[in-house]
Scaffold this motif. Structure first.
Motif, mmCIF file in Angstrom:
data_model
loop_
_atom_site.group_PDB
_atom_site.id
_atom_site.type_symbol
_atom_site.label_atom_id
_atom_site.label_comp_id
_atom_site.label_asym_id
_atom_site.label_seq_id
_atom_site.Cartn_x
_atom_site.Cartn_y
_atom_site.Cartn_z
ATOM 1 N N ARG A 177 0.819 -1.212 0.000
ATOM 2 C CA ARG A 177 0.000 0.000 0.000
ATOM 3 C C ARG A 177 0.853 1.262 0.000
ATOM 4 N NH1 ARG A 177 -5.303 -1.080 1.811
ATOM 5 N NH2 ARG A 177 -5.496 -3.340 1.865
ATOM 6 N N GLU A 178 1.910 1.245 0.859
ATOM 7 C CA GLU A 178 2.767 2.427 0.955
ATOM 8 C C GLU A 178 3.444 2.711 -0.377
ATOM 9 O OE1 GLU A 178 5.361 1.774 4.237
ATOM 10 O OE2 GLU A 178 3.705 1.806 5.678
ATOM 11 N N LEU A 179 3.859 1.636 -1.048
ATOM 12 C CA LEU A 179 4.549 1.821 -2.328
ATOM 13 C C LEU A 179 3.599 2.384 -3.380
ATOM 14 C CD1 LEU A 179 6.643 -1.425 -2.389
ATOM 15 C CD2 LEU A 179 7.557 0.869 -2.687
ATOM 16 N N LEU A 180 2.339 1.935 -3.326
ATOM 17 C CA LEU A 180 1.407 2.323 -4.381
ATOM 18 C C LEU A 180 0.711 3.645 -4.089
ATOM 19 C CD1 LEU A 180 0.023 -1.219 -4.878
ATOM 20 C CD2 LEU A 180 1.022 0.141 -6.700
ATOM 21 N N ALA A 181 0.868 4.124 -2.859
ATOM 22 C CA ALA A 181 0.056 5.263 -2.425
ATOM 23 C C ALA A 181 0.266 6.514 -3.265
ATOM 24 C CB ALA A 181 0.327 5.564 -0.958
ATOM 25 N N ASP A 182 1.450 6.702 -3.846
ATOM 26 C CA ASP A 182 1.679 7.963 -4.571
ATOM 27 C C ASP A 182 1.106 7.946 -5.994
ATOM 28 O OD1 ASP A 182 3.394 6.390 -5.938
ATOM 29 O OD2 ASP A 182 5.232 7.387 -5.292
ATOM 30 N N GLU A 183 0.515 6.797 -6.377
ATOM 31 C CA GLU A 183 -0.231 6.706 -7.645
ATOM 32 C C GLU A 183 0.592 6.936 -8.897
ATOM 33 O OE1 GLU A 183 -4.125 8.352 -7.944
ATOM 34 O OE2 GLU A 183 -4.274 8.655 -5.790
ATOM 35 N N HIS A 184 1.912 6.824 -8.783
ATOM 36 C CA HIS A 184 2.702 7.045 -9.997
ATOM 37 C C HIS A 184 3.019 5.757 -10.737
ATOM 38 C CE1 HIS A 184 3.206 11.289 -9.600
ATOM 39 N NE2 HIS A 184 3.612 11.162 -8.360
ATOM 40 N N GLY A 185 2.718 4.626 -10.109
ATOM 41 C CA GLY A 185 3.054 3.363 -10.775
ATOM 42 C C GLY A 185 4.560 3.157 -10.801
ATOM 43 N N GLY A 186 4.982 2.198 -11.611
ATOM 44 C CA GLY A 186 6.413 1.911 -11.664
ATOM 45 C C GLY A 186 6.886 1.297 -10.360
ATOM 46 N N VAL A 187 6.058 0.387 -9.828
ATOM 47 C CA VAL A 187 6.363 -0.205 -8.535
ATOM 48 C C VAL A 187 6.276 -1.719 -8.622
ATOM 49 C CG1 VAL A 187 5.518 -0.508 -6.196
ATOM 50 C CG2 VAL A 187 5.537 1.761 -7.211
ATOM 51 N N GLY A 188 7.273 -2.388 -8.059
ATOM 52 C CA GLY A 188 7.204 -3.834 -7.947
ATOM 53 C C GLY A 188 7.470 -4.222 -6.514
ATOM 54 N N TYR A 189 6.858 -5.347 -6.085
ATOM 55 C CA TYR A 189 7.075 -5.808 -4.720
ATOM 56 C C TYR A 189 6.972 -7.312 -4.748
ATOM 57 C CZ TYR A 189 6.326 -6.295 0.319
ATOM 58 O OH TYR A 189 6.425 -6.654 1.639
ATOM 59 N N GLN A 190 8.122 -7.984 -4.604
ATOM 60 C CA GLN A 190 8.141 -9.422 -4.805
ATOM 61 C C GLN A 190 8.957 -10.149 -3.756
ATOM 62 O OE1 GLN A 190 8.500 -10.719 -8.865
ATOM 63 N NE2 GLN A 190 6.456 -9.845 -8.893
ATOM 64 N N LEU A 191 8.624 -11.432 -3.588
ATOM 65 C CA LEU A 191 9.429 -12.284 -2.726
ATOM 66 C C LEU A 191 10.788 -12.527 -3.381
ATOM 67 C CD1 LEU A 191 6.828 -14.952 -1.617
ATOM 68 C CD2 LEU A 191 8.133 -13.454 -0.115
ATOM 69 N N LYS A 192 11.810 -12.656 -2.540
ATOM 70 C CA LYS A 192 13.153 -12.827 -3.085
ATOM 71 C C LYS A 192 13.276 -14.037 -3.985
ATOM 72 C CE LYS A 192 16.197 -10.362 0.003
ATOM 73 N NZ LYS A 192 17.187 -10.451 1.058
ATOM 74 N N GLU A 193 12.564 -15.136 -3.613
ATOM 75 C CA GLU A 193 12.803 -16.351 -4.392
ATOM 76 C C GLU A 193 12.239 -16.263 -5.798
ATOM 77 O OE1 GLU A 193 9.456 -18.095 -1.645
ATOM 78 O OE2 GLU A 193 11.056 -16.637 -1.367
ATOM 79 N N ARG A 194 11.462 -15.210 -6.098
ATOM 80 C CA ARG A 194 10.955 -15.091 -7.473
ATOM 81 C C ARG A 194 12.114 -14.907 -8.445
ATOM 82 N NH1 ARG A 194 6.462 -17.273 -6.078
ATOM 83 N NH2 ARG A 194 5.284 -16.041 -4.600
ATOM 84 N N VAL A 195 13.270 -14.486 -7.913
ATOM 85 C CA VAL A 195 14.434 -14.302 -8.766
ATOM 86 C C VAL A 195 14.832 -15.627 -9.412
ATOM 87 C CG1 VAL A 195 16.840 -13.514 -8.811
ATOM 88 C CG2 VAL A 195 15.199 -12.422 -7.296
#
Lengths: 433, 221
Positions: free
Chosen positions: B92-110
């Protein structure tokens, strides 16, 4: 209301009378001995012609003698009566006021024979067993700290509870006497006044009992020590259980999977030249294993110390918790700083447990979590509009676990959950932020 | 692309650098602490940054804070946050500024390198790449006055996949539908969530924000 007045007057009279009877012994003995002693001491007359210095000396002697008699009489009376009277007063206090004033008397200490042939009664040595037993009984009667405390109650109650509770009785006697002697109007007025005072007089019992009838300081300390010992034993046990759980989780979960992965890799290594397709399958398997191992480690870590708590502290961790509960949860936080880590963790897990309970049993549509700090106490309150009717002893609710966890920090868990809701669970832990 | 990496574990940092180079990207800075990460973000202005949430010196959420601070300075600076655990709160905090360009992933997705690079590219292009684990948590969350009540079950599925940040083509493949059907669904979703087409905001991101409940109301004047 009007119909209840006679009942209240009756109850008040009965209680006042009982209390007066329970507290009258020391004052009556004091008055009797003091007055009789003064009369007797007054017979030592130095004569009117004696010099002033002689008269003063005799006066001082008379006073000292009366005071000594008084002290001796009161001491003996106290040793014989304080304990049973205080116990009787405690029973009344629990019946009428709901006060829990349980106390511990030591009783005669056990007598043991030493290798030297002497007998030990807990205080000193004696030549014979009989003498040692007698002394142990004497110690229990005269030197028990709780009995001394009871004596203080007897003295204080004698000058507070006794005169006040004796008032209505004295009024009745005086009023009846006046009526019999023909002073009807005054007599009836006095009677009415006594009846009016009756329901109120015994109320002096409560403040005095709360202050002087409870256990003495030593007993309180002893109880606290027992409580702390229980908490300590609990803690040691929960800690051991926790470690065991972690060990098992690592041993049967992640560790086993890593071993399996190593084996798969080795197999893939051998097959990579001969049968690359099969090797690929095995490698894909190994990758799935690594994912599963990570999942297990993650849930294990969450159970030990939730990462959000480490990264953000209590308030945000509770907010994150609230987001993961399948019920509408509102979080209000007013906590000026992060508490100590162990305390933080205890409160976090308590709130987590309470929220899990709400999700499982309450059928609530709205939950509020309040985190507050004030008067050197950190309070976490979980309120839900669910069905209510939880008792703190509900099995499987984890409430006992929460209580143990916060008790280790001197905290408390209170639950108010009437049938039909709302339920309010409050965890309060003393701390300085 | 020019990439900044902030990760304190040497093995992971090294692995990420190699991986990115293997895919032909340029790693302009690989740092291991919060302050250094912020400096690199503001100094290098990378096309995309990969940050671990927990970084020295405090080992709290320094990586996340560095990302948020950098995005306050440079709105829309693409960041992909990696973590050992995913929390709705951080999303939520990452998306709150509404600018997009945000990713949030578990480390093992690498580990799924192709997928990971996809996510990275999406973030760099101003889209979102949320971990399915976050999205799954969001699905189980009721809200009052829920704008999502208006959506059908199928529309919700589409929105959930949109929240993960994947394209219409990929959504179509996952749900075994035609791409045309998906674009119809997205249109109805935008309409139901009251998101009017305008130039300066990415409607997909806005839909996801609504989904997250991060946007309570906005005027469409």
């Amino acid at each position: 209301m009007l119909t209840r007045i006679p009942g209240r007057i009756g109850a008040g009279l009965y209680r006042s009378l009982t209390l007066a009877a329970l507290t009258c012994v020391l004052p009556l003995v004091a008055v009797a001995v003091g007055w009789g002693g003064a009369l007797f001491a007054g017979t030592w007359s130095p004569g009117p012609g004696a010099p002033l210095i002689g008269r003063i000396a005799v006066g001082v002697g008379q006073t000292v003698a009366v005071l000594l008699w008084l002290a001796g009489a009161l001491w003996m009376t106290h040793a014989l009566t304080s304990r049973p009277l205080a116990q009787a007063a405690r029973r009344r206090a629990s019946r009428w006021l709901g006060l829990d004033l349980a106390v511990d008397y030591r009783g005669p200490s056990p007598v043991t024979r030493m290798a030297t042939g002497f007998w030990w009664d807990g205080v000193e040595y004696h030549k014979s067993e009989r003498e040692a037993r007698r002394r142990a009984r004497m110690n229990a009667r005269f030197h028990d700290p709780q009995v001394k405390w009871d004596g203080l109650w007897a003295v204080v109650a004698g000058v507070t509870v006794f005169p006040v509770t004796a008032l209505p009785l004295a009024g009745l006697v005086a009023g009846l006497g006046s009526v019999l002697y023909g002073r009807t109007v005054i007599g009836i007025l006095i009677l009415l006044a006594a009846l009016a005072v009756a329901p109120l007089a015994w109320l002096i019992f409560q403040p005095v009992a709360e202050r002087f009838l409870g256990p003495n300081a030593g007993t309180r300390l002893g109880r606290r020590v027992r409580e702390l010992e229980t908490i300590q034993a609990d803690l040691t046990e929960t800690q051991a259980a926790e470690l065991e759980r972690i060990e098992r989780g690592l041993h049967d979960g992640a560790q086993a999977r890593l071993v399996a992965m190593g084996m798969s890799m080795q197999a893939a290594e051998r097959m990579v030249d001969a049968d690359p397709e099969a090797a690929k399958v095995i490698l894909a398997d190994a990758r799935a294993s690594s994912k599963a191992a990570l999942e297990e480690l993650r849930s294990l870590v969450r159970g030990i110390n939730p990462p959000v708590l480490v990264e953000r502290g209590l308030v945000d961790a509770v907010r994150a918790l609230a987001l993961d509960v399948p019920v509408e949860v509102e979080v209000h936080a007013a906590v000026p700083a992060r508490p100590e880590r162990p305390l933080e963790s205890a409160i976090y897990f308590a709130v987590a447990e309470l929220l899990a309970n709400v999700a499982k049993h309450a059928h609530a549509s709205h939950v509020t979590v309040d985190l507050e700090y004030g008067e050197e106490t950190l309070v976490a309150r979980v309120t839900d509009d669910g069905v209510g009717g939880i008792s703190p002893a509900s099995p499987g609710s984890g409430l006992a676990g929460i209580r143990r966890r916060v008790a280790a920090f001197g905290g408390r868990l209170e639950i108010r959950s009437p049938e039909g809701g709302p339920t309010r669970a409050t965890v309060s832990v003393p701390c300085v932020l | 692309m020019r990439v900044v990496i902030a990760e304190d574990l040497f093995l992971l940092r090294d692995g990420l650098v190699r991986l990115l180079q293997a895919y032909g990207h340029e790693v302009v800075a690989a740092v291991d602490s919060g302050p250094a990460a912020l400096e690199a973000l503001l100094g290098e202005r990378p096309d995309v940054a990969i940050l671990d949430v927990r970084l020295p010196p405090t080992f709290s959420d320094e990586g996340l804070q560095a990302a948020l601070a950098a995005r306050r300075e440079i709105p829309g600076l693409p960041v992909l946050i990696l973590s050992q655990h995913v929390e709705q709160l951080y999303a939520r905090e990452l998306l709150a500024d509404e600018h997009g360009g945000v990713g949030y992933q578990l480390k093992e997705r690498v580990i799924d390198a192709d997928d990971f690079m996809d996510s990275l590219t999406r973030v760099a292009n101003g889209g979102t790449a949320l971990d399915p684990a976050v999205v799954a948590k969001l699905l189980g969350r009721p809200r009052r006055a829920d704008p999502l009540d208006a959506l059908t079950e199928r529309e919700r599925q589409v929105l959930a996949l949109m929240a993960e940040g994947i394209s219409n083509t990929a959504i179509a493949a996952r749900l075994f539908l035609s791409e045309g059907a998906i674009s119809k669904y997205t249109t109805t979703i935008f309409a139901k969530l009251n998101l009017h087409p305008d130039d300066d905001t990415n409607r997909r991101v806005r839909a996801v924000l609504t989904y997250l409940g991060a946007v309570t109301s906005h005027d469409d004047a």
